[in-house]
Design a protein around this motif. Structure first.
Motif, PDB file in Angstrom:
ATOM      1  N   TRP A   6       0.827  -1.212   0.000  1.00 31.69           N
ATOM      2  CA  TRP A   6       0.000   0.000   0.000  1.00 31.69           C
ATOM      3  C   TRP A   6       0.854   1.253   0.000  1.00 31.69           C
ATOM      4  O   TRP A   6       0.438   2.293  -0.511  1.00 31.69           O
ATOM      5  CB  TRP A   6      -0.974  -0.034   1.179  1.00 31.69           C
ATOM      6  CG  TRP A   6      -2.142  -0.925   0.870  1.00 31.69           C
ATOM      7  CD1 TRP A   6      -2.155  -2.295   0.882  1.00 31.69           C
ATOM      8  CD2 TRP A   6      -3.452  -0.515   0.469  1.00 31.69           C
ATOM      9  NE1 TRP A   6      -3.390  -2.743   0.523  1.00 31.69           N
ATOM     10  CE2 TRP A   6      -4.205  -1.694   0.259  1.00 31.69           C
ATOM     11  CE3 TRP A   6      -4.062   0.724   0.284  1.00 31.69           C
ATOM     12  CZ2 TRP A   6      -5.536  -1.658  -0.130  1.00 31.69           C
ATOM     13  CZ3 TRP A   6      -5.395   0.757  -0.103  1.00 31.69           C
ATOM     14  CH2 TRP A   6      -6.117  -0.417  -0.323  1.00 31.69           C
ATOM     15  N   VAL A   7       2.065   1.178   0.542  1.00 31.72           N
ATOM     16  CA  VAL A   7       2.989   2.299   0.421  1.00 31.72           C
ATOM     17  C   VAL A   7       3.358   2.497  -1.053  1.00 31.72           C
ATOM     18  O   VAL A   7       3.375   3.628  -1.557  1.00 31.72           O
ATOM     19  CB  VAL A   7       4.259   2.057   1.262  1.00 31.72           C
ATOM     20  CG1 VAL A   7       5.341   3.078   0.920  1.00 31.72           C
ATOM     21  CG2 VAL A   7       3.931   2.144   2.747  1.00 31.72           C
ATOM     22  N   ALA A   8       3.638   1.388  -1.747  1.00 35.70           N
ATOM     23  CA  ALA A   8       3.963   1.466  -3.164  1.00 35.70           C
ATOM     24  C   ALA A   8       2.800   2.044  -3.957  1.00 35.70           C
ATOM     25  O   ALA A   8       2.992   2.858  -4.871  1.00 35.70           O
ATOM     26  CB  ALA A   8       4.328   0.078  -3.697  1.00 35.70           C
ATOM     27  N   ARG A   9       1.598   1.629  -3.598  1.00 40.93           N
ATOM     28  CA  ARG A   9       0.400   2.169  -4.260  1.00 40.93           C
ATOM     29  C   ARG A   9       0.318   3.687  -4.068  1.00 40.93           C
ATOM     30  O   ARG A   9       0.047   4.441  -5.012  1.00 40.93           O
ATOM     31  CB  ARG A   9      -0.824   1.467  -3.686  1.00 40.93           C
ATOM     32  CG  ARG A   9      -2.159   2.074  -4.027  1.00 40.93           C
ATOM     33  CD  ARG A   9      -3.252   1.346  -3.261  1.00 40.93           C
ATOM     34  NE  ARG A   9      -4.485   2.099  -3.253  1.00 40.93           N
ATOM     35  CZ  ARG A   9      -5.637   1.630  -3.721  1.00 40.93           C
ATOM     36  NH1 ARG A   9      -5.694   0.432  -4.246  1.00 40.93           N
ATOM     37  NH2 ARG A   9      -6.724   2.365  -3.659  1.00 40.93           N
ATOM     38  N   ALA A  10       0.555   4.147  -2.843  1.00 43.30           N
ATOM     39  CA  ALA A  10       0.491   5.587  -2.563  1.00 43.30           C
ATOM     40  C   ALA A  10       1.562   6.346  -3.338  1.00 43.30           C
ATOM     41  O   ALA A  10       1.303   7.424  -3.880  1.00 43.30           O
ATOM     42  CB  ALA A  10       0.633   5.830  -1.064  1.00 43.30           C
ATOM     43  N   GLY A  53      -9.757   3.248   6.970  1.00 41.57           N
ATOM     44  CA  GLY A  53      -9.346   2.737   5.675  1.00 41.57           C
ATOM     45  C   GLY A  53     -10.455   2.024   4.940  1.00 41.57           C
ATOM     46  O   GLY A  53     -10.531   2.063   3.713  1.00 41.57           O
ATOM     47  N   MET A  54     -11.347   1.374   5.688  1.00 45.45           N
ATOM     48  CA  MET A  54     -12.429   0.616   5.070  1.00 45.45           C
ATOM     49  C   MET A  54     -13.570   1.511   4.620  1.00 45.45           C
ATOM     50  O   MET A  54     -14.180   1.293   3.569  1.00 45.45           O
ATOM     51  CB  MET A  54     -12.963  -0.432   6.062  1.00 45.45           C
ATOM     52  CG  MET A  54     -14.080  -1.304   5.493  1.00 45.45           C
ATOM     53  SD  MET A  54     -14.622  -2.589   6.636  1.00 45.45           S
ATOM     54  CE  MET A  54     -15.398  -1.613   7.922  1.00 45.45           C
ATOM     55  N   ALA A  96      -4.063   5.443   6.238  1.00 46.69           N
ATOM     56  CA  ALA A  96      -4.823   4.747   7.279  1.00 46.69           C
ATOM     57  C   ALA A  96      -4.631   3.239   7.179  1.00 46.69           C
ATOM     58  O   ALA A  96      -4.476   2.549   8.198  1.00 46.69           O
ATOM     59  CB  ALA A  96      -6.304   5.102   7.171  1.00 46.69           C
ATOM     60  N   VAL A  97      -4.632   2.710   5.961  1.00 45.32           N
ATOM     61  CA  VAL A  97      -4.458   1.267   5.774  1.00 45.32           C
ATOM     62  C   VAL A  97      -3.068   0.828   6.216  1.00 45.32           C
ATOM     63  O   VAL A  97      -2.907  -0.180   6.922  1.00 45.32           O
ATOM     64  CB  VAL A  97      -4.703   0.880   4.300  1.00 45.32           C
ATOM     65  CG1 VAL A  97      -4.345  -0.585   4.055  1.00 45.32           C
ATOM     66  CG2 VAL A  97      -6.154   1.128   3.915  1.00 45.32           C
ATOM     67  N   VAL A  98      -2.040   1.582   5.826  1.00 46.72           N
ATOM     68  CA  VAL A  98      -0.672   1.236   6.216  1.00 46.72           C
ATOM     69  C   VAL A  98      -0.514   1.316   7.729  1.00 46.72           C
ATOM     70  O   VAL A  98       0.081   0.419   8.359  1.00 46.72           O
ATOM     71  CB  VAL A  98       0.335   2.167   5.515  1.00 46.72           C
ATOM     72  CG1 VAL A  98       1.749   1.932   6.053  1.00 46.72           C
ATOM     73  CG2 VAL A  98       0.308   1.947   4.003  1.00 46.72           C
ATOM     74  N   ALA A  99      -1.051   2.367   8.336  1.00 48.86           N
ATOM     75  CA  ALA A  99      -0.961   2.506   9.794  1.00 48.86           C
ATOM     76  C   ALA A  99      -1.721   1.388  10.506  1.00 48.86           C
ATOM     77  O   ALA A  99      -1.280   0.894  11.555  1.00 48.86           O
ATOM     78  CB  ALA A  99      -1.505   3.872  10.225  1.00 48.86           C
ATOM     79  N   ALA A 100      -2.860   0.971   9.947  1.00 51.48           N
ATOM     80  CA  ALA A 100      -3.613  -0.142  10.539  1.00 51.48           C
ATOM     81  C   ALA A 100      -2.800  -1.431  10.481  1.00 51.48           C
ATOM     82  O   ALA A 100      -2.820  -2.232  11.433  1.00 51.48           O
ATOM     83  CB  ALA A 100      -4.944  -0.312   9.807  1.00 51.48           C
TER      84      ALA A 100
END
Length: 216
Positions: free
Chosen positions: A31-35, A158-159, A191-195
């Motif tokens: 998800w970091v790569a996606r961002a 994130g959801m 939010a997803v990465v932090a979760a």
């Protein structure tokens, strides 16, 4: 039957915990790569030919950057599925151990370990409740780790953000949004990465609590 529980040997959970942690790290990295790719799209700007989805079923050829984002998104989806599978395996084993340690039936029956994530409305609190029950049975009298609330709060952001985990529109539409206004996408990704990071601490805390009670 589950409501009539006898003490039973604890299930090995260390291996499952390590796999879950590794998968969480992998999903977070995806998800970091996606961002980062979304930032690249925003910096490049929308091509003169317009968005990939031209409407009325027409799509223009993708640029190299857009094609790369499709690949990154696909790999991220695979990493997320792998993460979900390994996390649920660990959660199931940890729940069985918690049940054996307490000798009491858990508040949520075993179907909720899986269904709790997908049943509408219930998925807003059931998974956290399952995790809280595991901690309560594994470490009686101890305070629920702060990581559990951080994990669950960030997961919900994130959801439910409309651009994160439950964002079901096409990748081409996400690309268009990255061109137009990338910040909501980045907020959801953060939010997803932090979760995922908080979930690592949850897995480690609950596994450690059970290891203190027995050789698992």
């Amino acid at each position: 039957m589950e409501d009539r529980i006898a003490l039973s040997p604890l299930r090995p959970v260390r291996g499952a915990a390590r796999c879950a942690v590794a998968a969480l790290v992998l999903a977070g990295a995806a998800w970091v790569a996606r961002a980062l790719w979304q930032i690249r799209l925003a910096a490049a700007g929308m091509p003169a030919s317009g968005p990939p989805d031209q409407g009325e079923g027409r799509h223009r050829p993708l640029t190299a950057l857009e094609d790369g984002y499709h690949i990154v998104t696909t790999l991220g989806g695979v990493a997320t599925v792998l993460c979900a599978i390994t996390f649920l395996i660990w959660l199931s084993r940890a729940r069985d151990n918690a049940r054996a340690l307490s000798g009491e039936p858990p508040r949520y029956g075993w179907p909720w370990v899986y269904a709790g994530w997908i049943v509408p409305i219930a998925n807003l609190w059931v998974p956290r409740g399952v995790v809280a029950d595991i901690h309560r049975a594994s470490a009686p009298g101890e305070r629920l780790p702060h990581a559990v609330n951080w994990w669950w709060g960030l997961w919900l952001v994130g959801m439910l953000s409309g651009t994160g985990l439950m964002y079901t529109v096409s990748t081409d539409h996400v690309i268009e949004r990255a061109y137009q206004n990338v910040y909501p996408l980045l907020a959801a990704d953060t939010a997803v990465v932090a979760a995922a990071v908080a979930a690592v601490f949850v897995v480690r805390a609950l596994t450690a609590a059970q290891r203190r009670r027995g050789d698992v």
